[in-house]
Each structure stands twice: as C-alpha cells, then as structure tokens.
Write an enzyme that holds these catalytic residues in place. Structure first.
Site, mmCIF file in Angstrom:
data_model
loop_
_atom_site.group_PDB
_atom_site.id
_atom_site.type_symbol
_atom_site.label_atom_id
_atom_site.label_comp_id
_atom_site.label_asym_id
_atom_site.label_seq_id
_atom_site.Cartn_x
_atom_site.Cartn_y
_atom_site.Cartn_z
ATOM 1 C CB THR A 131 -0.909 0.000 1.251
ATOM 2 O OG1 THR A 131 -1.520 1.272 1.403
ATOM 3 C CG2 THR A 131 -0.110 -0.277 2.522
ATOM 4 C CG ASP A 132 -1.167 4.996 -0.896
ATOM 5 O OD1 ASP A 132 -1.679 4.365 0.050
ATOM 6 O OD2 ASP A 132 -1.789 5.852 -1.554
ATOM 7 C CD GLU A 133 -3.310 3.532 4.523
ATOM 8 O OE1 GLU A 133 -3.080 3.423 5.727
ATOM 9 O OE2 GLU A 133 -4.457 3.511 4.048
ATOM 10 C CE1 TYR A 180 -3.430 -2.651 5.585
ATOM 11 C CE2 TYR A 180 -3.282 -0.291 5.120
ATOM 12 C CZ TYR A 180 -3.359 -1.599 4.679
ATOM 13 O OH TYR A 180 -3.347 -1.868 3.324
ATOM 14 C CE LYS A 184 -0.073 -4.612 2.839
ATOM 15 N NZ LYS A 184 -0.490 -5.912 2.254
#
Ligand code: NAD
Ligand code: DAU
Length: 374
Positions: A131-133, A180, A184
């Site tokens: 993810t970009d997060e 989260y 990741k």
C-alpha cells in the site's frame, strides 16, 4: 503452464485479480488461498467458481505446513500475495491481529515458498501487494501561494490536479503511522529481505486507494453508498479535508497482471491514478450520483453528512507517483474518475442483494452452502 496461488482472493481486490487471471489465462491453474475472515466473501467470485482452471482452498497464510503442502501438491510456481487485514480503523482497535496476519502470515508464506522452491528460482515469482500508506503522509503545500488543488506535471509528462508538491516515489523512506501501515511496511521489508538474503525472485507494489465493486462496506465509498440509500448518517472524520488518490480496482488488477508477467525482479512499482480528492468532495460526488440514480433530487441527501471525531493519527494526504510503471511497463489507468464512480455507484445499487448479504452476515454461510462436501 503456470500454477499460481493468489492469497486473499475472496476479498475486494483479490477477487478482481482472481477473475482476471482465471478468464485471461485458461492454461494457468489459479488457486485462491483465503482464510475467509469477515472480509472474505466467496460470492464475489460466483461467476467464475465453476471454471476448470480455478480452485478455492480455505487456509490461513500463517499455516506454514499447510501452505508448503499445497505448494507441493499443486506444483506452484507463482504467488500473488494480497491476503491481509486491510482496514485502518480496525488496526487502531486490534493491532495484534494485523501483526499476526500481515507480518507473520507474510513471513510464513515466504518460508513455505523458500522451502518448496529450494533455491531453484528460475520461472518462480513471489509478488507482494502493498500500500501507499507505508510512505506516511504528505503535506498540503501551496506552490507560489496557489491554493490547492492546482495543476501540475508528473515526470511521465501528464498533467493532473494535486493538493501538494510532493508525491510518493519508490525511493522514499518508509514512515508508516497506523498499526495497519506499520504491519504492511514490516511485511514489505521481509519480502525484500528474502530477495537480498536468499535470492528469492520477489516484486513489491504499493498502490493507492482502490474503489469499485465488491468492496467491504466498512470502507468509505461502499459504506456511504449504502448509508445514502438507506438515509443513514454519513460519518465524516474530522473536517473531511484529508486527501486520497483513487484508482478503479480493475485498473489495479490490470497492473498486477502486467507486473507479475513483465516486472523486474527485486523492483518496487508504485501504482496510482494521479487522481487526488478531498474526502468531502468525493462524498458530495457520491451523494449526487446515488440521488440521481435513485431518482431523488440531486443533492437532497447532503444533510446526511455528519462530522465526527477524527480517526487517530489520520494521515493528511496520499499521492502516488506512478510514472515509473507508466514509463517502464506502459501501464495507465483506463477510467476517468467520473466514469469509475458512476459505474461503482450503479453496481452497488444494482447489487443490493450482495450488499444485504454482507450487512446481515449471511455471506458467511456461502462457503458452507457451496463448498462443504464438494
Ligand atoms: P480485503 O480486506 O477486502 O480482503 C482481504 C482478504 O484476505 C479477505 O478475503 C480475507 O479473508 C483474506 N485474509 C485475511 N487474513 C487472512 C489470513 N490470515 N489467511 C488467508 N487469508 C486471509 O482487502 P483488500 O482491500 O482487497 O486489500 C487486498 C490487499 O491489497 C491487502 O494486502 C492490502 O493491504 C492491499 N491494498 C489495498 C488497497 C485498498 O484500497 N483496498 C490499496 C492498496 C493496497
Ligand atoms: O491508500 C491505500 C489504503 O486505502 C489501503 O492500503 C487500505 O487497505 C484501504 O483500506 C484504504 O485505506 P483508507 O484508510 O484510506 O480507506 P478508508 O476507506 O477507510 O478511508 C478513506 C478516507 O475516508 C480516509 O481519509 C478516512 C475517511 N473516512 C473513512 C470512513 C470509513 C471517513 O471520513 N469516514 C468513514 O466512515
């Protein structure tokens, strides 16, 4: 001939990836490995579940022995890994589950693949979807005093609207903020470590917010579509000023297909739509679209907007620079946002039974009804 495990194939993005591969590659065997947590819904794959090149296996990615045996039995040469706990709000309440699935689960899969492939890496591939997060949050900056959004030019040469001058590029350092994204990020590091230490042929991609059919209605767009339909309040976190970069889910699935087949080993590719929106603006578009499609007066449900306490640690802005993928592999998003959101709202309104089964919990019986005793 390829035998591929797709983990998390009963979830939102995974189901689109499974569908694409099963339909596009009749010579491949596609094994959907999914634990069926609350987020897994086999009804997402009704249309392909009887295809001869598709198989569903209910399994936890943390079950190293189970995964290893499955790889041996099916002679698996590729893994596309999407299984994860994916909802930021849940990670704030229950970070351990996120560490267990996203970190330990990914490590188990890597260990199983390492044991089965046993150093024979030719023709093998471990593709991890992230993810970009993991990159953290970007600021809303104002170049030359211009109020965002302003038009800017990506290194791919394309013009687009942006809420700040900086973008997430592949070389940025990781700065995750939520449990989260921390989990990741950790899983991404393990995947790269298995390449660097053992030579495993890995690829990692980091994608922006996806939207489209079959998304679990805890996420902004499907939750709000359903609430508008039932005239329930729309809980907008904070001031609704946070910015996300939205990509239609089938465009993500197409990127995954391309990168799985043509991406360079050990590389990272960012995937995004160059499509930044403030939450409140997207919410207004969704309200207008639902109202129009339901034959209501456009905008009549604006009063459902309810500002609520902000999400803890709420990242302000995400914006992916996907120039590398566009330049090196020729991928581009196929849908304009206006078209994608119309298609998405229409899908949820036309598939009310899917939504009702999810909100009532009945979808969890699908496995027992359709698969037990097969
Ligand atoms: P989702 O929550 O809709 O689906 C996750 C799937 O994983 C479910 O089918 C669930 O049953 C399965 N799963 C969970 N734990 C498991 C376990 N221990 N073993 C086996 N299966 C398990 O998620 P999504 O939104 O489709 O996201 C898929 C992947 O893409 C995730 O890795 C996520 O981090 C990443 N991603 C998502 C987005 C997005 O906008 N949704 C954007 C970028 C990246
Ligand atoms: O950026 C990619 C990520 O996008 C993925 O890695 C995650 O798996 C996926 O869940 C998504 O994360 P977000 O937190 O951005 O998505 P979500 O739909 O939960 O929220 C989108 C924005 O809307 C975010 O700024 C929070 C806000 N929001 C969300 C909900 C559910 C609200 O204002 N109200 C809500 O009720």
């Amino acid at each position: 001939m390829k035998n591929i495990i797709i983990t998390g194939g009963a979830g939102f993005i995974g189901s689109h990836v499974v569908r694409l591969f099963v339909n596009k590659y009749p010579n491949y065997k596609i094994i959907n490995l999914d634990k069926l947590t609350y987020a897994g819904n086999l009804a997402n794959l009704k249309d392909i579940e009887d295809k001869p090149n598709y198989k569903f296996v209910r399994m936890d990615i943390c079950d190293l022995d189970g995964v290893l045996k499955l790889m041996q039995d099916e002679q698996v040469d590729g893994i596309i890994h999407l299984a994860a706990e994916s909802h930021v709000d849940r990670s704030i309440k229950d970070p351990f589950t996120f560490a267990q699935t996203n970190v330990m689960g990914t490590l188990s899969l890597l260990q199983a693949a390492k044991a089965y492939w046993n150093g024979e890496w030719e023709g093998k591939r471990f593709y991890h979807i992230s993810t970009d997060e993991v990159y953290g949050a970007l600021e809303m900056t104002h170049p030359d005093g211009i109020e965002p959004p302003f038009t800017t030019k990506a290194s791919s040469g394309k013009h687009h609207l942006a809420y700040g001058e900086k973008f997430f590029t592949e070389d940025l350092k990781y700065q995750p903020h939520s449990p989260y994204s921390a989990a990741k990020a950790s899983s991404d590091h393990f995947v790269r470590a298995f390449h660097d230490t053992f030579g495993m042929p890995t690829i990692v991609t980091n994608c922006s917010n996806n939207y489209g059919p079959y998304q679990f209605p805890e996420k902004l767009i499907p939750l709000f579509i359903n609430n508008i339909r039932h005239r329930k309040p729309l809980p907008v976190y904070g001031k609704g000023e946070n910015v996300r970069d939205w990509l239609y889910v089938e465009d993500h699935a197409r990127a995954i297909d391309l990168i799985f087949h043509e991406g360079k080993i050990a590389e990272t590719y960012n995937i995004g739509g160059f499509n930044e929106w403030k939450n409140i603006d997207i919410i207004k578009v969704v309200i207008n679209t639902v109202d129009r499609l339901l034959g209501r007066k456009e905008g009549e449900d604006m009063d459902l907007i309810t500002y609520v306490t902000d999400r803890a640690g709420h990242d302000m802005r995400y914006a992916i620079d996907s120039s590398k993928l566009q330049r090196e592999l020729g991928w581009e998003p196929s849908l304009q946002f206006e078209e994608g959101i119309e298609k998405t709202v229409r899908w949820y309104l036309d598939n009310q039974e899917w939504m009702d089964n999810v909100t009532s919990g009945d979808y969890q019986k699908y496995y027992d009804d359709m698969y037990q005793g097969r």
